[in-house]
Each structure stands twice: as C-alpha cells, then as structure tokens.
Design a protein around this motif. Structure first.
Motif, PDB file in Angstrom:
ATOM      1  N   ALA A 183     -38.700   4.212   9.499  1.00 36.14           N
ATOM      2  CA  ALA A 183     -40.066   4.703   9.643  1.00 36.14           C
ATOM      3  C   ALA A 183     -40.418   5.692   8.544  1.00 36.14           C
ATOM      4  CB  ALA A 183     -40.242   5.356  11.003  1.00 36.14           C
ATOM      5  N   VAL A 184     -41.657   5.623   8.102  1.00 34.38           N
ATOM      6  CA  VAL A 184     -42.224   6.567   7.145  1.00 34.38           C
ATOM      7  C   VAL A 184     -43.183   7.475   7.912  1.00 34.38           C
ATOM      8  CG1 VAL A 184     -43.628   6.831   5.063  1.00 34.38           C
ATOM      9  CG2 VAL A 184     -41.990   4.934   5.244  1.00 34.38           C
ATOM     10  N   HIS A 185     -42.938   8.777   7.855  1.00 31.02           N
ATOM     11  CA  HIS A 185     -43.692   9.744   8.629  1.00 31.02           C
ATOM     12  C   HIS A 185     -44.693  10.494   7.749  1.00 31.02           C
ATOM     13  CE1 HIS A 185     -41.019   9.243  12.126  1.00 31.02           C
ATOM     14  NE2 HIS A 185     -40.053   9.120  11.235  1.00 31.02           N
ATOM     15  N   ALA A 186     -45.535  11.299   8.396  1.00 29.17           N
ATOM     16  CA  ALA A 186     -46.541  12.072   7.662  1.00 29.17           C
ATOM     17  C   ALA A 186     -45.892  12.961   6.622  1.00 29.17           C
ATOM     18  CB  ALA A 186     -47.376  12.895   8.639  1.00 29.17           C
ATOM     19  N   GLU A 187     -44.767  13.582   6.969  1.00 28.61           N
ATOM     20  CA  GLU A 187     -44.115  14.466   6.006  1.00 28.61           C
ATOM     21  C   GLU A 187     -43.552  13.700   4.815  1.00 28.61           C
ATOM     22  OE1 GLU A 187     -41.122  14.104   9.543  1.00 28.61           O
ATOM     23  OE2 GLU A 187     -43.308  14.170   9.234  1.00 28.61           O
ATOM     24  N   ASP A 188     -43.206  12.431   5.025  1.00 26.38           N
ATOM     25  CA  ASP A 188     -42.737  11.600   3.918  1.00 26.38           C
ATOM     26  C   ASP A 188     -43.872  11.270   2.956  1.00 26.38           C
ATOM     27  OD1 ASP A 188     -40.133  11.431   5.063  1.00 26.38           O
ATOM     28  OD2 ASP A 188     -40.852   9.861   6.397  1.00 26.38           O
ATOM     29  N   ILE A 189     -45.068  11.047   3.505  1.00 26.56           N
ATOM     30  CA  ILE A 189     -46.235  10.801   2.655  1.00 26.56           C
ATOM     31  C   ILE A 189     -46.541  12.040   1.826  1.00 26.56           C
ATOM     32  CG2 ILE A 189     -48.720  10.371   2.670  1.00 26.56           C
ATOM     33  CD1 ILE A 189     -48.284   8.582   5.084  1.00 26.56           C
ATOM     34  N   ALA A 190     -46.512  13.199   2.462  1.00 23.49           N
ATOM     35  CA  ALA A 190     -46.779  14.445   1.737  1.00 23.49           C
ATOM     36  C   ALA A 190     -45.744  14.683   0.648  1.00 23.49           C
ATOM     37  CB  ALA A 190     -46.809  15.619   2.716  1.00 23.49           C
ATOM     38  N   ALA A 191     -44.481  14.396   0.947  1.00 21.85           N
ATOM     39  CA  ALA A 191     -43.428  14.568  -0.051  1.00 21.85           C
ATOM     40  C   ALA A 191     -43.604  13.587  -1.208  1.00 21.85           C
ATOM     41  CB  ALA A 191     -42.056  14.375   0.603  1.00 21.85           C
ATOM     42  N   ALA A 192     -44.019  12.366  -0.908  1.00 22.18           N
ATOM     43  CA  ALA A 192     -44.245  11.373  -1.961  1.00 22.18           C
ATOM     44  C   ALA A 192     -45.411  11.788  -2.848  1.00 22.18           C
ATOM     45  CB  ALA A 192     -44.506  10.002  -1.345  1.00 22.18           C
ATOM     46  N   GLU A 193     -46.476  12.311  -2.247  1.00 21.70           N
ATOM     47  CA  GLU A 193     -47.603  12.787  -3.050  1.00 21.70           C
ATOM     48  C   GLU A 193     -47.141  13.844  -4.047  1.00 21.70           C
ATOM     49  OE1 GLU A 193     -51.796  12.676  -0.803  1.00 21.70           O
ATOM     50  OE2 GLU A 193     -50.327  13.983   0.164  1.00 21.70           O
ATOM     51  N   GLU A 194     -46.338  14.770  -3.580  1.00 27.24           N
ATOM     52  CA  GLU A 194     -45.871  15.843  -4.467  1.00 27.24           C
ATOM     53  C   GLU A 194     -44.959  15.305  -5.556  1.00 27.24           C
ATOM     54  OE1 GLU A 194     -43.555  20.170  -4.231  1.00 27.24           O
ATOM     55  OE2 GLU A 194     -44.053  19.075  -2.398  1.00 27.24           O
ATOM     56  N   ALA A 195     -44.028  14.434  -5.170  1.00 21.66           N
ATOM     57  CA  ALA A 195     -43.069  13.915  -6.143  1.00 21.66           C
ATOM     58  C   ALA A 195     -43.734  13.039  -7.189  1.00 21.66           C
ATOM     59  CB  ALA A 195     -41.976  13.128  -5.413  1.00 21.66           C
ATOM     60  N   LEU A 196     -44.753  12.278  -6.794  1.00 26.10           N
ATOM     61  CA  LEU A 196     -45.411  11.340  -7.704  1.00 26.10           C
ATOM     62  C   LEU A 196     -46.666  11.909  -8.340  1.00 26.10           C
ATOM     63  CD1 LEU A 196     -45.056   8.144  -5.462  1.00 26.10           C
ATOM     64  CD2 LEU A 196     -43.557   8.860  -7.342  1.00 26.10           C
ATOM     65  N   ASP A 197     -47.008  13.149  -7.985  1.00 23.84           N
ATOM     66  CA  ASP A 197     -48.182  13.837  -8.529  1.00 23.84           C
ATOM     67  C   ASP A 197     -49.456  13.044  -8.269  1.00 23.84           C
ATOM     68  OD1 ASP A 197     -49.562  15.893  -9.802  1.00 23.84           O
ATOM     69  OD2 ASP A 197     -49.367  14.997 -11.784  1.00 23.84           O
ATOM     70  N   VAL A 198     -49.648  12.657  -7.008  1.00 18.96           N
ATOM     71  CA  VAL A 198     -50.862  11.963  -6.588  1.00 18.96           C
ATOM     72  C   VAL A 198     -51.443  12.685  -5.383  1.00 18.96           C
ATOM     73  CG1 VAL A 198     -50.154   9.696  -7.432  1.00 18.96           C
ATOM     74  CG2 VAL A 198     -49.588  10.368  -5.091  1.00 18.96           C
ATOM     75  N   ARG A 199     -52.700  12.401  -5.117  1.00 21.33           N
ATOM     76  CA  ARG A 199     -53.357  12.968  -3.947  1.00 21.33           C
ATOM     77  C   ARG A 199     -54.261  11.901  -3.355  1.00 21.33           C
ATOM     78  NH1 ARG A 199     -53.370  17.266  -0.190  1.00 21.33           N
ATOM     79  NH2 ARG A 199     -55.482  17.456   0.661  1.00 21.33           N
ATOM     80  N   VAL A 233     -46.468   5.858  13.700  1.00 25.08           N
ATOM     81  CA  VAL A 233     -47.834   6.211  14.094  1.00 25.08           C
ATOM     82  C   VAL A 233     -48.170   7.662  13.774  1.00 25.08           C
ATOM     83  CG1 VAL A 233     -47.995   4.436  15.859  1.00 25.08           C
ATOM     84  CG2 VAL A 233     -47.125   6.695  16.478  1.00 25.08           C
ATOM     85  N   ASP A 234     -47.163   8.528  13.650  1.00 29.51           N
ATOM     86  CA  ASP A 234     -47.468   9.931  13.363  1.00 29.51           C
ATOM     87  C   ASP A 234     -47.971  10.147  11.938  1.00 29.51           C
ATOM     88  OD1 ASP A 234     -45.189  10.007  11.686  1.00 29.51           O
ATOM     89  OD2 ASP A 234     -43.971  11.125  13.110  1.00 29.51           O
ATOM     90  N   ALA A 235     -47.896   9.097  11.087  1.00 32.38           N
ATOM     91  CA  ALA A 235     -48.444   9.195   9.730  1.00 32.38           C
ATOM     92  C   ALA A 235     -49.927   8.879   9.679  1.00 32.38           C
ATOM     93  CB  ALA A 235     -47.686   8.251   8.791  1.00 32.38           C
ATOM     94  N   VAL A 236     -50.440   8.215  10.705  1.00 31.31           N
ATOM     95  CA  VAL A 236     -51.814   7.721  10.648  1.00 31.31           C
ATOM     96  C   VAL A 236     -52.853   8.851  10.681  1.00 31.31           C
ATOM     97  CG1 VAL A 236     -53.518   6.241  11.774  1.00 31.31           C
ATOM     98  CG2 VAL A 236     -51.140   5.479  11.555  1.00 31.31           C
TER      99      VAL A 236
END
Length: 323
Positions: A183-199, A233-236
């Motif tokens: 599963a990919v969670h909300a915190e994983d999305i936030a971490a990916a944004e930071e690592a990949l420099d996207v928003r 679902v907690d990422a939605v």
C-alpha cells in the motif's frame, strides 16, 4: 514501503502483505462523505475534469522543454495470461488478394473488453457505483441499461490536456518495484513529492508508478486482481484536498487485496463515485520513468483522448506525456 525482489522467497506468488491497516466500513463511509463533491459542477458527469480550464492547459503546455514525447499505453494485448483473462481481439478481414483494381487494400478487426488488467484504459464516472449511486447521486439502475450509460459516460469527458505528475515510488526508494500488495499511504505521497521536487496541484493528473511492468518483465505475470501495489484509502483525502482532475497508474490505483472488508475497489469508489475523478488503469510508465529521471523533472504535459463511444463506461487509450 518495501520493494526489494530479493526479499521475497517466491516472487511469482505475491502474498498481499502490507496492504493495511484495515479500514472498517464505517471509517470508509466517513472518508467517502468527506471527499464527496456532488453538486459542485455543471455538467456533473464531467466531474473533476471541470477543474481544468484553458489557463491550466496554457500552464501545462508551457512546461514542455525538450519536446520528448512518451506514449503510456500498453501494446494491444491478445495473449491470455493471469493478468489478461479476456484478451483483446485482432484479426485480418482483408488481405488484398482478391481485388482486381489497384491499389490492393488490407483491413483488420479489433475488439476488447477493456476493463481489466491487460489494456490501458480510461474509467468514466459511470464505471463504478457505490451504495447503488453514481457520481452526483444518480442511481445506477436509473442511469445505465443494456444500451449503455445515460449519465457519466466517457463521451461526457472529452479530451484532457493538463499537467501530469509522476510519483515514481521505486525511484524514491531506490528499488526496482513495489511488491504486489504493498500500500501507498498519504505520507508516502508527501515523501515522494519532496524527493522528486514536485507538488500536486489543482487540476493535475497524478500517475503512480509501482514498477509493475518491470516486475512482470523480469519475473513473469501474476494475478493482479489478487495482489497489486496501489493506493491505500488513507491517501485519497490528500489527493482530494489538492484538487486533482485525474488519477492513474501502472496498476488500477487500488492496493489489492482491499483493506476495506466488503469493498473490493475502495479507491475506485472514492475517486469515481465520490470525487468525480476519472481513472487511468494499466499505464506503461517504464519509459516515462527513464525520461523523467534523465530530465530531472517529474512534471510534464499530459494528453488523454478517449474514443467517442456513446454510452461507454470507459475507453482504451494511449495517453501521451510530453517533456
């Protein structure tokens, strides 16, 4: 998240571990109500695609720098496999060998049951109902019959041109892929944004790469209905807060097995029936992963054009990313 294939003693038979935590039906229904956007837009059956204005399109096209074009669709898949139970059809109908006048003509026939794991496709809003209701509150029984959908059909969407954001989770983790069932969670999305420099922002299309097709190429196919990496679902709620217009991935966006008892595709229900966000399933994101890594940027122009199928619940597509 984990993704090291070396840790799995039998990578051809994924277990689905890591799809939790479990979410009760009551908790799920609360999330559904929290992200629901019914009554926000007119026309309603375009859903979140209403977010994308000419200004969004202009800003998206301004992101093109190199002009690199990356198609995201899988090849037309006519071979049966554990993840392609209903293979597409393709056969020749005219070989040009019986015509007297020049030029000779060659013709072929194609057909597909595109909802599944073998074809890159777009899910229209009518594809999923929750508690008997489609997006906007129309009952599925009222809006859909044997002739097709009369609300939320793919023809209501039209083409989409907007900014795409690739969340390349294996690249963030330094692993070749996420294991099926992860599963990919909300915190994983936030971490990916930071690592990949996207928003992720308003009107964006978010594409999640799990590395599914690299894993498939190296280890072979498996039953992706039984186990696949995808969103919990907690990422939605995070994606809803950002105001996305489209969600897609190299799976079907849902982690499988589902963490919600009695709801087999909870992210589908939240995206399509609650938020009005169409889904792109089974994208081939391997070339895009390489292109974005080489460019050092994970935002791009995305173009999605569905077939004009009146009453259709979706459409095979070949989306295009332009860097």
């Amino acid at each position: 998240m984990t993704g090291s294939p070396g840790d799995d003693p039998n990578p051809m038979a994924p277990t689905g571990a890591g799809n939790g935590p479990a979410v009760s039906r009551r908790e799920f229904d609360a999330i559904f109500e929290a992200v629901r956007t019914w009554g926000r837009w007119d026309p309603a059956d375009r859903g979140a695609w209403n977010r994308v204005t000419p200004g969004h399109v202009q800003r998206a096209t301004a992101r093109v720098r190199s002009g690199t074009v990356v198609p995201l669709g899988l090849p037309w898949n006519t071979r049966s496999a554990p993840d392609n139970r209903g293979p597409a059809l393709h056969h020749m109908t005219d070989l040009g060998d019986v015509e007297a006048p020049e030029p000779s003509v060659h013709k072929d026939f194609i057909a597909v049951d595109h909802h599944g794991k073998g074809v890159t496709h777009l899910d229209a809003l009518c594809h999923v109902a929750y508690r008997g209701q489609l997006y906007g509150g129309r009952t599925a029984r009222e809006a859909i019959d044997a002739s097709g959908a009369h609300h939320g059909a793919v023809t209501a969407l039209g083409p989409l041109v907007t900014k795409g954001v690739l969340l390349d989770l294996p690249a963030v983790l330094g692993s070749p892929w996420l294991e099926p069932g992860q599963a990919v969670h909300a915190e994983d999305i936030a971490a990916a944004e930071e690592a990949l420099d996207v928003r992720i922002g308003d009107g964006d299309a978010v594409l999640l790469r799990s590395g599914r097709f690299r894993r498939r190429a190296e280890l072979g196919p498996w039953d992706a209905d039984a186990a696949s990496a995808g969103l919990h679902v907690d990422a939605v709620p995070l994606l809803a807060e950002r105001g996305i217009a489209l969600l897609g991935g190299d799976g079907d966006s849902d982690v499988r097995p589902s963490p919600v008892p009695g709801v087999h595709s909870p992210v589908h229900a939240l995206a399509l029936a609650a938020m009005g966000v169409p889904l792109l399933d089974n994208l081939d994101l391997e070339a895009l992963s390489s292109a974005t890594a080489e460019a050092g940027r994970y935002e791009f122009l995305l173009v999605v054009a569905a077939l004009n199928i009146p009453g259709g619940t979706g459409s095979p597509v070949n989306p295009i990313a332009v860097l």
